[in-house]
Write an enzyme that holds these catalytic residues in place. Structure first.
Site, PDB file in Angstrom:
ATOM      1  N   PRO A 221     -14.644  47.403 -18.871  1.00  0.00           N
ATOM      2  CA  PRO A 221     -15.747  47.173 -18.634  1.00  0.00           C
ATOM      3  C   PRO A 221     -16.397  45.972 -18.198  1.00  0.00           C
ATOM      4  CG  PRO A 221     -15.124  47.956 -20.735  1.00  0.00           C
ATOM      5  CD  PRO A 221     -13.735  47.436 -19.586  1.00  0.00           C
ATOM      6  N   ASP A 393     -15.560  41.392 -18.524  1.00  0.00           N
ATOM      7  CA  ASP A 393     -14.409  41.822 -19.321  1.00  0.00           C
ATOM      8  C   ASP A 393     -14.685  42.450 -20.951  1.00  0.00           C
ATOM      9  OD1 ASP A 393     -12.545  43.802 -20.141  1.00  0.00           O
ATOM     10  OD2 ASP A 393     -11.006  42.958 -18.978  1.00  0.00           O
ATOM     11  N   HIS A 394     -15.649  43.623 -20.901  1.00  0.00           N
ATOM     12  CA  HIS A 394     -16.186  42.902 -21.857  1.00  0.00           C
ATOM     13  C   HIS A 394     -14.834  43.958 -22.938  1.00  0.00           C
ATOM     14  CE1 HIS A 394     -18.787  43.960 -25.910  1.00  0.00           C
ATOM     15  NE2 HIS A 394     -19.751  44.455 -24.588  1.00  0.00           N
ATOM     16  N   ARG A 395     -13.486  44.305 -22.691  1.00  0.00           N
ATOM     17  CA  ARG A 395     -12.784  44.725 -23.589  1.00  0.00           C
ATOM     18  C   ARG A 395     -11.774  43.193 -23.951  1.00  0.00           C
ATOM     19  NH1 ARG A 395      -8.399  47.242 -19.332  1.00  0.00           N
ATOM     20  NH2 ARG A 395      -9.094  45.391 -18.376  1.00  0.00           N
ATOM     21  N   ALA A 396     -12.684  42.090 -23.017  1.00  0.00           N
ATOM     22  CA  ALA A 396     -11.713  40.821 -23.536  1.00  0.00           C
ATOM     23  C   ALA A 396     -12.580  40.019 -24.249  1.00  0.00           C
ATOM     24  CB  ALA A 396     -10.942  39.733 -22.895  1.00  0.00           C
TER      25      ALA A 396
END
Lengths: 421, 329
Positions: A221, A393-396
């Site tokens: 994302p 990367d919004h996951r990170a």
């Protein structure tokens, strides 16, 4: 016959120097025997034979150097695959029984070895084959860096990591109607031919680029942080540097790459990779620099960019970019990046957003430098400014954290002495 | 939570199980008056008396057979065979009777017994007293074979073995008796047939059991100093074998080295290697390596014996070679 290839003995090693041979041509060699001492960028390491045989011609004499994966000697082996090998015989028999042999002259490693089981393919690990299958990589185009030239995961991943592309939609004007349909349409294009459309086969780089970036957009994302940076000081600083360093030159991009590396060293929040199991925090800073080619994009990697001087980093970038244009980059030179810089300033683009280059967590998109009108102390003054857009990367990583990083980067670029301090 | 030796954990667990269940009794050579060759049954004769702590003649086939009979009639014998080397004398009783009775008689009766027996080299006991023949028993359906590596596991697994309704070979390694570890005050019986990932890592899987699990842990620690992240899987149970845990680990790391305390050819490691290639073929980036004992009757001479046994150094070498083959060194 098989070739002994320059092994990869460390992550950063790109070429090795043959320090001394323990065997001479004609000597019997058993798997496990110390064969040769290799000097890497870090250390002197003993390299053992992986199969039995007799040492043939030494291709790289003591003191000579060779890049990873190129042959340094020939091993004459007598073992061969069992005559009645089933079609599904493993690519590698246990070393104890003698590895099935690639019967080939001492040719450049790039040549595909001769047939095994009637099929022509280089030795490769099951994992490498699976990753190649999933990513549409043709193994015959790769040079293996494993024992005996075995293609291993690192080689395939390097080949699939060659992408960092802008998420622009190519608007292609239709080709003139006279264009004949291409003779070699890609296999998956089972669409009816249309006189107004020309089918151009996909290059390997284009295929890989397409797959990797689609995957990046699908799984990571993205969010974007944009900031306008005042680069008046940076340009002045660069001019000063170039006067001092002449005839060497540093570019604005070199300073940006160095600033990113410095900022990542100080604040490693974006020097990470997201995996389902854990967040991998990279201890070293390797910056990829996107280079546009006609066939697609490649991203050579400047290793340990935070520990290199700006001029060294610039020289390395130009050397890599040059070889990228000649398609002479090794997989190692295009893999292992922890962050990427993509600069379209030279094309007059004001600002853009870039697609993250997996498995990295962020990419910086750099726009062109423009004279802007700025309010300062109640006055209106002209200043050189550029727009940076950070894709994350919004996951990170989250917005506030990313913003803090972008703030630090801006600070460095606006106070350029601190980039090299 | 106390820190105890492996020996103490076994002794305390035996005592606790005997207190818990009247049907549990121990038998073996020199375990009563002499309190056991390795002092595992210390104090038990005094506490429980000769009916439940039975010294036997030097006749393995006889007393193992007697234990099978007792188990068939509802008792829960825990037999100590002085060393696994002597269990060979009872092979027929273990393999042809204990393992088969439940199946051959259509499940009419079980054989709820445990055979505790130590093995392993490195003690200068000579070739006939230094073997690890766990393979002989791990090969036999109908038996369960456990090989715990720590005091806490020894306790939890001995409890599980005693309470299990099938014959269980409980393998102890002589080198482990004096090792220490944390023992919780309350130990629940282990689930039989589960391996454990005792250290997580990303670069390589080291599969080991019993004494070699300690060597693997030491090697992983040593390699961590070089920036290598090794995952260690302790099998703990050789039958049933926890294939899933091994395969899952190798799917994460892409390569494996197996450390076993027995001979290489046809060994436990061969079974693990086969398991890995069946379950993780597409994840393997290098051939699976094995580190095992030299294929010789173990020498009596100390330096020769140490040279023949698998060591931390030989395991480090195998790990480095494997990592080099995957381009990660």
């Amino acid at each position: 016959m098989s070739e002994i290839l320059m092994p990869r003995l460390s992550d950063t090693m790109e070429e090795g120097v043959v320090s001394s041979w323990h065997k001479k041509p004609g000597d019997k060699v058993s798997a496990g025997d110390a064969l040769v001492d290799i000097e890497t960028d870090k250390a002197l390491m003993e390299y053992e034979a992986y199969e039995d045989g007799v040492l043939g011609e030494i291709l790289v004499a003591e003191g000579g150097s060779a890049t990873i994966g190129t042959p340094i000697a020939v091993l004459v082996t007598d073992g061969s695959a069992p005559a009645a090998a089933p079609a599904e015989a493993p690519a590698q028999a246990p070393a104890a029984n003698g590895t099935p042999v690639r019967t080939e002259p001492a040719a450049p490693a790039a040549e595909v070895p001769a047939a095994r089981n009637g099929r022509s393919r280089p030795p490769s690990s099951p994992l490498a084959r699976r990753i190649a299958r999933e990513n549409g990589v043709d193994l015959t185009t790769l040079t293996g860096s494993g024992p005996g030239g075995r293609i291993i995961r690192a080689d395939v991943e390097a080949a699939t990591l060659q992408t960092a592309v802008l998420s622009t939609q190519a608007v292609v004007p239709p080709a003139p109607p006279s264009a004949p349909p291409a003779a070699t349409a890609p296999a998956e294009a089972a669409r009816p031919q249309d006189a107004d459309t020309e089918q151009v086969p996909l290059s390997r780089i284009r295929k890989v680029t397409a797959r990797r970036l689609a995957e990046s957009m699908r799984t990571a994302p993205h969010f974007y942080l944009t900031r306008v940076v005042d680069v008046e000081e940076l340009l002045a600083f660069r001019a000063t540097l170039n006067t001092a360093l002449a005839p060497a030159k540093v570019s604005v991009n070199d300073l940006i790459v160095k600033a990113c590396a410095t900022a990542l060293r100080a604040n490693p929040v974006l020097n990470v990779s997201f995996t389902e199991e854990a967040l991998l925090v990279h201890k070293r800073v390797h910056i990829g620099v996107a280079v546009a080619l006609e066939e697609g994009l490649v991203v050579p990697v400047i290793r340990d960019a935070d520990r290199k001087s700006v001029s060294q980093l610039g020289a390395e970038t130009r050397e890599l970019a040059g070889r990228a244009r000649e398609q002479r980059l090794t997989p190692q030179e295009m893999s292992g990046g922890t962050f990427t810089v993509s600069n379209l300033g030279m094309f007059g683009v004001d600002a853009f957003t870039a697609v993250i280059n997996p498995p990295e967590a962020a990419i910086l998109a750099v726009g062109a430098t423009r004279k802007d009108v700025v309010f300062r102390d109640g006055e209106v003054i002209p200043r050189d400014r550029m727009t940076l857009t950070l894709s994350i990367d919004h996951r990170a990583c989250d917005g506030a954290t990313g913003a803090a990083f972008l703030g630090q980067l801006t600070d460095l670029l606006e106070n350029p002495f601190r980039i090299v301090a | 939570m106390a820190t105890v030796t492996y020996r103490q954990a076994l002794r305390d667990t035996l005592r606790a199980e005997m207190l818990r269940d009247e049907d549990v009794f121990v038998m073996g050579e020199e375990i009563g008056v002499f309190e056991g060759s390795y002092k595992i049954t210390e104090g038990l004769l005094k506490e429980f008396g000769p009916r439940r702590v039975r010294d036997t003649p030097i006749a393995e086939e006889g007393f193992v057979g007697a234990a099978i009979g007792a188990a068939m009639l509802g008792l829960r014998p825990v037999v100590e065979i002085m060393t696994i080397n002597f269990s060979l004398l009872a092979l027929d009783q273990i393999v042809n009777h204990a393992a088969k009775i439940y199946g051959m008689f259509g499940g009419q009766c079980s054989v709820p017994m445990v055979i505790r027996t130590p093995g392993g080299g490195g003690q200068q006991l000579g070739a006939t007293h230094s073997q690890n023949v766990e393979l002989f028993y791990s090969f036999i359906p109908g038996l369960k074979v456990l090989a715990p590596s720590t005091p806490a596991e020894a306790s939890a697994m001995l409890k599980a073995a005693i309470r299990d309704d099938d014959p269980v070979l409980f393998l102890e390694n002589l080198a482990l008796y004096n090792t220490r570890g944390e023992l919780p005050d309350e130990v629940a019986p282990a689930e039989i047939g589960r391996a454990a990932v005792t250290r997580t890592g990303t670069d390589i899987t080291i599969v080991a059991y019993s004494r070699m699990a300690h060597v693997a842990a030491e090697v992983a620690e040593r390699l961590a100093g070089e920036g290598v992240s090794a995952e260690v899987v302790d099998l703990r149970s050789l039958r049933p074998l926890d294939r899933e845990t091994v395969v899952e680990s190798v799917r994460r790391t892409g390569c494996a080295v197996i450390a076993e305390d027995d001979w290489l050819t046809y060994g436990i490691g061969a079974e693990i290697a086969a398991t890995i290639q069946e379950g993780a073929f597409d994840w393997l980036d290098a051939p699976v390596r094995r580190v095992a004992m030299a294929e010789v009757p173990l020498p009596y001479s100390k330096p020769l014996e140490l040279a023949a046994l698998p060591s931390a150094d030989s395991l480090v070498t195998a790990v480095r070679d494997t990592l080099r083959a995957t381009g990660r060194r």
